[in-house]
Design a protein around this motif. Structure first.
Motif, short mmCIF file in Angstrom:
data_model
loop_
_atom_site.label_atom_id
_atom_site.label_comp_id
_atom_site.label_asym_id
_atom_site.label_seq_id
_atom_site.Cartn_x
_atom_site.Cartn_y
_atom_site.Cartn_z
N THR A 28 -1.45 -0.44 2.40
CA THR A 28 -2.03 0.98 2.82
C THR A 28 -1.42 2.11 2.05
O THR A 28 -0.25 2.00 1.34
N GLY A 37 -6.77 1.68 2.89
CA GLY A 37 -5.87 0.47 2.62
C GLY A 37 -6.91 -0.68 1.89
O GLY A 37 -8.25 -0.64 1.99
N PHE A 101 -8.61 0.72 10.54
CA PHE A 101 -7.20 0.85 11.04
C PHE A 101 -7.11 1.16 12.49
O PHE A 101 -5.89 0.69 13.10
#
Length: 165
Positions: A28, A37, A101
């Motif tokens: 990331t 990422g 995320f």
């Protein structure tokens, strides 16, 4: 054989490489280049004094420029039960970067790169060098912080499939 690219058939090379077992990581970054990422298996230590690691990122990857612009990255080694994260950050689920995320809980350490709280280990790195080699950028990072997680099973990639060990 006129060039180095003619030495080995690319499909045969990929097949042979699929026979190697590799830990699975989500790498990331965050900063001016954006938060993003990717899933990577081409990760290794380079030195322990000073602590340096490398990760290989495909030059065609949309995240490549962000890693370089942000100047930092975090290697998050996945546990055996985190295949959903691996698939998401590999781009196989159709999720946007914010949705990817949202699948985990993240903190930051020294560089500001996202650190997965449930990772087996996380290596928070300042980008020190980039070498363009073939289809990939080799990113070298000075490890500024480390977070060690559980000893639960690890996620590995072998024969084009995920496995828990």
């Amino acid at each position: 054989m006129d060039t180095l690219t003619d030495l080995v058939d690319p499909a045969m090379f990929r097949e042979a490489m699929s026979r190697l077992v590799a830990p699975v990581h989500v790498v990331t970054t965050s900063g001016e280049g954006g938060a993003c990422g990717l899933t990577a298996s081409a990760v290794t230590s380079v030195s322990d004094r000073p602590p340096i690691v490398l990760v290989c990122v495909n030059r065609k990857s949309l995240t490549n420029a962000a890693f370089k612009r942000n100047g930092s990255f975090c290697i998050n080694t996945l546990e055996g039960n985190q295949q959903d994260l691996a698939e998401a950050f590999a781009g196989r689920t159709g999720l946007s970067m914010p949705e990817r995320f949202a699948l985990g809980s993240w903190v930051t350490l020294a560089t500001g790169a996202p650190v997965l709280e449930s990772a087996r280990a996380s290596f928070d790195c300042r980008l020190t060098d980039v070498i363009e080699q073939g289809s990939h950028s080799v990113l070298f990072g000075l490890v500024e912080a480390v977070r060690v997680g559980s000893h639960d099973s690890a996620l590995v990639y072998l024969d084009r499939a995920y496995h828990q060990v």
